[in-house]
Write an enzyme that holds these catalytic residues in place. Structure first.
Site, PDB file in Angstrom:
ATOM      1  CD  GLU A   1      -1.748  -2.401   1.470  1.00  0.00           C
ATOM      2  OE1 GLU A   1      -0.589  -2.652   1.888  1.00  0.00           O
ATOM      3  OE2 GLU A   1      -2.605  -3.292   1.342  1.00  0.00           O
TER       4      GLU A   1
ATOM      5  CG  HIS B   1      -9.923  -6.781   8.041  1.00  0.00           C
ATOM      6  ND1 HIS B   1      -8.953  -7.488   8.699  1.00  0.00           N
ATOM      7  CD2 HIS B   1      -9.580  -6.823   6.725  1.00  0.00           C
ATOM      8  CE1 HIS B   1      -8.072  -7.954   7.826  1.00  0.00           C
ATOM      9  NE2 HIS B   1      -8.419  -7.556   6.624  1.00  0.00           N
TER      10      HIS B   1
END
Lengths: 361, 329
Positions: free
Chosen positions: B60, B129
């Site tokens: 990322e 998450h």
């Protein structure tokens, strides 16, 4: 091992290979005398500029951090010689030589360091954030390793836009152990496989990330070889020898331009100046080590060659030094006398477009 | 007007701008061959090819940083963050480069970058998450942050985001990709900095954004039915810039407000909303502004715990009753 070396644990000296003889020949590069003189002037410009910034800092006229390029001049000078209009250059915070080499006015570079409105980035970035986009310089970044992915992105964009430009991406040895480096190197290799990453990676290996030597940072001290993991070719050059750098710079820049693939050059160099303005004691290296590298000073080496080949004599060298001193004195005076940015500038350039600033002022 | 899902509307905006503007490209993990984890980009690789729909490795920081570089030099990348939870790995690139480079370059560059992906929880993804990051990214000058909830807004705000010369943090209501709503064909660009009055009312203002807007709409129905209270629901939808005027105007009318957010209570968007209201409508207030927030815990897994961790109808309705000085059962 001397007592001093024992104290620092490794002593930078042993961790480094001696510069190889073959790289000192400068290969097949045909640098005529006139060209060498031009580059000598550039190196003196940088050296004189940096010495002036150190004075400015001591006088309290330059605030913040100050990282100078003294000892490393041959690296930037050699590689920027291979710069072509439209190329993009990105580096970390030891960035003063880049605008000077790419054609920025030394006055505005110095004014930036002085925090003046006439500075290269209007007094908003300072020493670590020099930009001159018109001349190809895209910064000037303060977070070690953080700028590396940007350079890989520039290179992708250049191919996407179907140009034959390249990115010159400079990084220090200290950035090699940072995650951003590894992620970006992987992308560069991956995209380069399809000819989508004309990125020339230039490792300015000055042997220390701040005060931590390469040997104290990684068990695998061959920095170029890190790129084997990412499918990117690499070589080394003696970064204290301008002619050696020049040969490698032109050859590798051409190659990257031609193939659209990345390539890495590890330039072994040495920062004879302290790391930064707060590096007072230099406990991480010995005086002997600094002295030894000073004997290989890139400016001194080039002077020696110019004299030996009878391109310039002592008087001519002195004339150049005086000329550059005058340029830098002018820059310093200009910076000193310039106004600070207006307070209204605080809120400009936060956003592009109509809403220059959103929020309460 | 045609009905479309949130997912279709979002995709439509990106396709439209990619067709209009060669400099727009997509990047992210599994957005091409795989079709996108949430199928937002399904089929786009075939339409636009691998140079414009770039499958990235799982890095990322690397690909977000590369996208910042692309944006600085003439491209308009749209980066898919598979979920916003992974953006912590890219936070240095977003905060230190994307948000600031225009400023520290003295205005020499622009960063027309969109980073998009699902935000928030509600589908049992547990602690790592599940995050609502609008306050975190909303904190940084240089970024714009939006959080659309309707299919119309997700299309219209994506069009605006792509055309904006600044980095835009585009927080999608991940739990609502399959929900339907009316979406006009063509250009329905929704400006940033304008809140949407989702339901008009007179007695109390419910302020929220993202999927909590739907919760507030249900609560407004409930209050009308059970308490004969007329609630106004404001969908902030643009976190930065924040439309202070619409908030203040509503409170001048209703004199009471409840701010609802999925994120944690402290230092959140609801706190900012409460501060703005007390700053600019203090004399109109008949009660302190209430905040309804997520529980101060990492997000749990078990369904019953998860339900307890996020605002629910009763919590919001009771907060509304408290600011109305009604009896809370």
């Amino acid at each position: 091992m001397s007592a001093e070396n024992e104290r620092t644990g490794d002593g930078g000296v042993e961790t480094q290979e001696e510069p190889r003889e073959e790289s000192r020949d400068g290969g097949a590069v045909a640098t005529d005398g006139e060209h060498l003189v031009e580059l000598y002037k550039n190196m003196i410009l940088i050296r004189t500029f940096e010495e002036a910034t150190q004075r400015g800092f001591r006088q309290g006229k330059i605030g913040g951090y100050l990282h100078v390029y003294i000892g490393q001049e041959a690296v930037a000078t050699g590689f920027i010689d291979a710069y072509k209009e439209g190329d993009r250059v990105i580096t970390a915070y030891r960035d003063h030589p880049f605008p000077l080499l790419l054609g920025s006015d030394p006055k505005s570079v110095m004014a930036e360091l002085y925090g003046k409105g006439t500075g290269l980035v209007k007094g908003k970035g300072g020493s670590m954030h020099l930009f001159d986009v018109e001349n190809g310089l895209y910064g000037g970044y303060g977070i070690v390793g953080g700028h590396i992915p940007l350079g890989v992105g520039f290179a992708y964009a250049m191919k996407y836009q179907e140009t034959d430009h390249i990115c010159q991406l400079y990084l220090g040895d200290g950035a090699i152990n940072n995650g951003a480096f590894h992620e970006a190197a992987n992308l560069s290799g991956l995209w380069g496989r399809d000819g989508m990453n004309p990125c020339l990676w230039i490792i300015e290996n000055n042997q220390y990330g701040m005060g931590t030597s390469v040997a104290r940072s990684t068990a695998m001290t061959d920095l170029g070889a890190k790129f084997d993991a990412y499918g990117i070719e690499h070589e080394k050059v003696d970064g204290m020898d301008l002619e050696a750098v020049l040969e490698v710079a032109h050859r590798t820049a051409d190659k990257v331009r031609e193939t659209g693939q990345p390539y890495v050059v590890e330039a072994l160099t040495y920062r004879t100046a302290p790391h930064g303005s707060a590096d007072f004691f230099e406990k991480y290296r010995t005086k002997d080590e600094v002295k030894k590298w000073r004997q290989r000073d890139p400016v001194g080496q080039l002077e020696h060659k110019l004299l030996e080949r009878e391109i310039l004599d002592e008087d001519a060298l002195e004339e150049i030094r005086a000329e550059m001193k005058e340029t830098i004195d002018e820059a310093t005076n200009f910076a000193d006398e310039s106004e600070e940015p207006s307070v209204e500038e605080l809120y400009t350039d936060v956003y592009a477009g109509e809403d220059e600033y959103m929020g309460e002022e | 007007m045609p009905e479309k899902t949130y997912r279709e509307a979002l995709r439509e905006a990106m396709v439209q701008e990619m067709e209009n503007d060669e400099s727009v490209l997509l990047m992210g993990e599994d957005i091409g061959v795989y079709g996108g984890t949430h199928l937002i980009t399904d089929g786009l690789l075939d339409m636009f090819g691998p140079r414009r729909v770039v499958d990235t490795p799982i890095s990322e920081g690397g690909f977000t940083g590369a996208a910042v570089g692309m944006a600085m030099t003439g491209l308009k990348p749209i980066v898919e963050m598979m979920t916003w939870n992974f953006s912590f790995l890219a936070a240095d690139q977003i905060i230190q480069n994307a948000a600031k480079v225009r400023y520290f370059s003295g205005g020499q560059v622009e960063v027309p970058l969109v980073i998009r992906g699902p935000n928030g929880g509600g589908v049992q993804l547990s602690a790592q998450h599940t995050h609502s990051l609008e306050n975190m990214y909303g904190h940084f000058p240089g970024l714009k942050v939006v959080s659309p909830v309707t299919p119309n807004d997700v299309k219209g705000m994506m069009l605006t985001a792509i055309r904006d010369p600044n980095p835009v943090i585009f927080l999608e209501a991940g739990a609502l990709y399959g929900t339907k709503g009316e979406v006009p064909e063509g250009d329905n660009a929704v400006p940033f900095g304008k809140a949407r009055v989702a339901r008009e009312g007179d007695d109390v203002t419910l302020v929220s954004y993202g999927r909590q807007v739907n919760l507030c709409m249900r609560v407004a129905d409930k209050l009308e039915e059970e308490d004969d209270v007329s609630a106004e629901v404001i969908d902030v939808r643009s976190i930065r810039p924040l439309d202070e005027e619409t908030l203040v105007e509503s409170v001048k009318k209703t004199h009471r407000a409840v701010a609802v957010q999925e994120q944690w209570r402290y230092f959140g968007v609801a706190s900012e909303v409460a501060a703005i209201i007390q700053d600019k409508a203090f004399d109109y207030l008949d009660a302190p502004v209430e905040r309804v927030s997520g529980a101060e815990t990492p997000a749990p897994f078990a369904r019953n715990l998860e339900l307890a961790a996020f605002p629910n109808e009763d919590m919001v309705a009771d907060a509304a009753r408290r600011v109305l000085y009604e009896k809370v059962v």
